[in-house]
Scaffold this active site. Structure first.
Site, PDB file in Angstrom:
ATOM      1  NE  ARG A  81      30.762  -9.518  53.586  1.00 52.41           N
ATOM      2  CZ  ARG A  81      29.565  -9.454  53.353  1.00 52.41           C
ATOM      3  NH1 ARG A  81      28.852  -8.435  53.866  1.00 52.41           N
ATOM      4  NH2 ARG A  81      29.007 -10.415  52.697  1.00 52.41           N
TER       5      ARG A  81
ATOM      6  NE  ARG B 114      18.725 -17.961  48.094  1.00 52.80           N
ATOM      7  CZ  ARG B 114      19.639 -17.627  47.003  1.00 52.80           C
ATOM      8  NH1 ARG B 114      20.648 -16.850  47.298  1.00 52.80           N
ATOM      9  NH2 ARG B 114      19.209 -17.631  45.906  1.00 52.80           N
TER      10      ARG B 114
ATOM     11  CG  HIS C  53      18.492  -6.122  47.239  1.00 53.15           C
ATOM     12  ND1 HIS C  53      19.966  -5.346  47.095  1.00 53.15           N
ATOM     13  CD2 HIS C  53      18.499  -6.920  48.101  1.00 53.15           C
ATOM     14  CE1 HIS C  53      20.535  -5.979  47.907  1.00 53.15           C
ATOM     15  NE2 HIS C  53      19.839  -6.706  48.697  1.00 53.15           N
TER      16      HIS C  53
ATOM     17  CG  ASN D 104      28.943 -17.375  56.451  1.00 50.54           C
ATOM     18  OD1 ASN D 104      27.691 -16.964  56.766  1.00 50.54           O
ATOM     19  ND2 ASN D 104      29.917 -16.778  56.605  1.00 50.54           N
TER      20      ASN D 104
ATOM     21  NE  ARG E 229      17.976 -10.785  53.598  1.00 55.06           N
ATOM     22  CZ  ARG E 229      17.788 -11.849  53.190  1.00 55.06           C
ATOM     23  NH1 ARG E 229      17.018 -12.663  53.853  1.00 55.06           N
ATOM     24  NH2 ARG E 229      18.561 -12.271  52.025  1.00 55.06           N
TER      25      ARG E 229
ATOM     26  CG  HIS F 215      25.372  -4.977  54.154  1.00 49.67           C
ATOM     27  ND1 HIS F 215      23.965  -4.257  53.928  1.00 49.67           N
ATOM     28  CD2 HIS F 215      25.110  -6.048  53.410  1.00 49.67           C
ATOM     29  CE1 HIS F 215      23.223  -4.872  53.331  1.00 49.67           C
ATOM     30  NE2 HIS F 215      23.838  -6.341  53.073  1.00 49.67           N
TER      31      HIS F 215
ATOM     32  CE1 TYR G 285      23.461  -7.919  57.274  1.00 44.12           C
ATOM     33  CE2 TYR G 285      24.287  -8.446  59.245  1.00 44.12           C
ATOM     34  CZ  TYR G 285      23.747  -8.803  58.191  1.00 44.12           C
ATOM     35  OH  TYR G 285      23.321 -10.104  57.985  1.00 44.12           O
TER      36      TYR G 285
END
Length: 709
Positions: A590, A431, A461, A71, A401, A618, A494
């Site tokens: 989160r 990304r 998205h 991260n 993704r 998530h 997730y």
């Protein structure tokens, strides 16, 4: 508990709570907003704290250390790199928190350095001794036996030396372009080589194909593991690469570069072609951080800083390997069930079990799946069944993704080959997944799928799937909407929600959103969904203000919002206003949170909790009491400016009574009563871990037992 990162004086002033005057606090004051970048570092502090938790299996604690390191890499590649650009352009504009870019950059490096120091302290003082107690050893060079040393030299000669290229530094061999985040070594050399050159330095680049952790074979059936670092192996055997020369020193280092892609989408005639070109230079962006091993001579450090174009403020001296994220390989090498989380089987609603027609079931009722506690299989099976169903005419799907080997992608290809009209809206600019998405787009196009790259200037998205089926003489729509990506591996780690529905209003809404993405036209009115960048911000603000109105009229008011990040100033100001009106507001954030809770006269009715556990929280869920109406929405969007203004996002209501009751219970009861995984954000801007009397209540464990098999 992990100690709190010390704040600089400027940060302490920024986080100072001003005493309440007789007048209400102005919600727009800069002191009421926490800084986004510093909040990211605090989130990684919470992740790192998991490495200290003895209730977590040991190898998983190592994984948390690795996650924190990974991260932090991305933080430097994107956030710090962007901040450096702002400073270099001498822009003085401040964010809502009022911190100047130059002062913020200094704070970021200072606090990141403290976080890195804590990482290595945990590795050396806590995790390594604990691993040794479990007979998992990472011996240093001075702990190798003669037989082990012989094995190391053989391994280096056969497995390492053939794939690395030593680069001597002279007039014809200038300092090489260093690959982003790769392991490198700088060697100080003494001697005259075969060409009569008196060289001083050489560089070794370690290809990513070389494993950074190497297990030595055992001669017996011992349960112990002896795992070596590639950096130790190279430092021991580097002299073999320079026969006849003397190695005076071999020092590992790693350079982090700006990895954000600079695309002018409005000028690009072919976005895919421009993106492909930009990807080739991603590993060679501007330098932002240099990591060197502790003990590296000052002369060598200065040489590296000069060659990398950095100063001491961007230097990180570390007490161990420079790439902690590779320690995650230990889980695969050691492979001990007693040192890892217990496996689980996700649940499936009984009437969606294999063998039943999903389309037939969804025609009768809605289904809400909570991943990873419940399986992602029904979502995949819906596409598969649609691909094979002769009555299905069209499938439309967004892909942000999905993964290279996604079964959903395979089903879309099968559907196209079966003659169905298949459209995939692929977001090329997801990304760090850009290259994979480019290959995915080509593969789908080759199979006859109509591929669309979304809308210039807006990342797609939203997570949506639409299946159009002919039933008798009418067309019926079947829909999947989700808070997470169409990625099977992510669905195991997730937490996300999936809605499967044949609701006519929602089906029409989804079709209109797809038409906006693939065609042209003015903004169309939707029945029940809220979408960004058109209506989502406005509808959220209306809902917040409606709760404030109810509270002022004596009807209470309650808002519960669960998300990854909260940074949008207008949303934060609206929440402050609702709090001042008497609305009870519970936020589950989160990661990044720029709202300051618990300030008298401003946000005393707001609590902020962060859940950090086995699964990455998530899902985005928004609850508004609305005088007993209990309005519940799931969304792909966090409450950030980029999500609300510069992305295509979908926010959808949960309407079926039993699903509303279940979601409300999970959100308001299970999550808000957690005492084992939650951290509370204090008015000072610091986080405090919840400590429970007696056995802690962990929401993820409870949901796993309730929904899994």
């Amino acid at each position: 508990m992990l100690k709190t990162i010390a704040m600089s004086k400027t940060t302490a002033d920024q986080n100072k709570v001003v005493p309440l005057s007789n007048a209400p606090r102005r919600v727009s004051d800069s002191a009421n907003f926490l800084n986004r970048e510093l909040s990211i570092l605090q989130f990684n502090q919470r992740v790192l704290a998991q490495s200290l938790d003895n209730s977590i299996p040991l190898l998983e604690r190592v994984r948390y250390l690795s996650i924190c390191s990974n991260n932090l890499d991305e933080f430097f590649e994107v956030r710090v790199a962007g901040l450096r650009h702002v400073v270099e352009r001498r822009e003085s504009a401040t964010g809502p928190d009022g911190c100047s870019p130059s002062e913020l950059l200094k704070q970021v490096y200072d606090q990141a350095r403290q976080l890195v120091h804590e990482q290595y302290r945990l590795l050396n003082d806590v995790l390594m001794p604990a691993l040794s107690d479990e007979k998992v050893f990472l011996p240093t060079r001075d702990q190798w036996s003669e037989s082990e040393l012989e094995w190391v030299r053989t391994y280096f000669r056969r497995q390492v030396a053939p794939v690395i290229t030593p680069i001597s530094l002279d007039l014809t061999h200038p300092f090489p372009r260093l690959v982003n985040k790769s392991l490198h070594f700088l060697l100080r050399i003494d001697g005259i080589d075969a060409f009569g050159r008196d060289l001083n330095y050489a560089v070794l680049h370690m290809p990513r194909s070389l494993s950074r952790l190497v297990e030595m074979p055992s001669d017996d059936d011992s349960p112990s593991h002896r795992v070596l670092l590639l950096s130790d192996i190279v430092q021991e055997c580097a002299e073999d690469l320079f026969p006849g020369m003397q190695i005076k020193g071999c020092y590992q280092f790693r350079l982090t570069r700006d990895s954000d892609l600079m695309l002018d989408e409005f000028e690009a005639e072919d976005l895919a072609m421009v993106l492909q070109k930009e990807l080739s230079s991603r590993d060679f962006g501007a330098s932002v951080r240099l990591e060197v091993s502790a003990g590296c001579p000052k002369k060598v450090i200065n040489f590296l800083l000069q060659k990398c174009g950095l100063t001491e403020s961007e230097l990180f001296e570390v007490d161990g390997p420079v790439n902690l994220n590779r320690l995650e390989q230990l889980l695969d090498i050691v492979n001990r069930a007693d040192l890892a989380y217990e496996g689980f089987t996700p649940g499936v609603p009984s009437d969606l079990e294999r063998g039943n027609s999903l389309i037939a079931r969804i025609a009768e009722r809605d289904y809400l799946l909570h991943h990873p506690y419940e399986s992602f299989w029904p979502v995949v099976e819906l596409v598969r069944e649609a691909a094979a169903d002769p009555q299905v005419l069209a499938i439309q799907q967004t892909l942000y993704r999905s993964g290279a080997d996604s079964p959903i992608v395979e089903a879309l290809i099968d559907a196209a080959r079966a003659g169905k009209e298949v459209t995939a809206v692929i977001e090329l600019r997801a990304r760090f997944d850009e290259a994979e998405n480019l290959m995915l787009a080509q593969r789908l196009q080759d199979a006859g799928v109509l591929v669309v790259y979304g809308v210039v200037g807006y990342k797609t998205h939203a997570k949506m799937m639409l299946v159009v089926r002919r039933e008798k003489k009418k067309l019926k729509r079947y829909v999947h909407l989700g808070t997470g990506n169409y990625h099977m591996a992510n669905a195991r780690v997730y937490t996300d929600y999936s809605l499967l529905t044949s609701s006519k209003p929602i089906g029409e809404d989804v079709q209109r959103v797809f038409q906006q993405l693939t065609g042209m036209g003015t903004v169309t009115k939707l029945h029940q969904m809220w979408t960004a960048p058109f209506t989502l911000r406005d509808r959220l603000l209306r809902a917040i203000r409606r709760e404030a109105k109810h509270a002022k009229e004596g009807g209470g008011g309650h808002i519960v919002a669960k998300m990854n990040s909260l940074t949008d100033p207008s949303i934060i100001e609206a929440l402050y206003g609702a709090s001042q009106a008497g609305v009870k507001i519970d936020l589950l954030v989160r990661g990044v949170c720029c709202l300051r809770p618990g300030v008298k006269g401003l946000s005393e009715n707001i609590t902020v909790r962060s859940i950090v556990g086995r699964f990455l929280e998530h899902s985005r869920v928004y609850y508004f009491a609305d005088s007993g109406e209990d309005r519940l929405y799931c969304s792909s969007a966090d409450l950030m400016e980029r999500n609300l203004d510069r992305r295509v996002e979908a926010c959808f209501p949960i309407l079926q009574d039993d699903l509303k009751a279940r979601l409300k219970s999970e959100l308001l009861v299970d999550y808000l009563s957690d005492t084992g995984l939650s951290w509370t954000l204090l008015p000072s801007g610091q986080y405090e871990r919840h400590t429970a009397r007696g056995a802690p209540r962990k929401v993820q464990e409870r949901l796993l037992k309730a929904l899994g098999r």
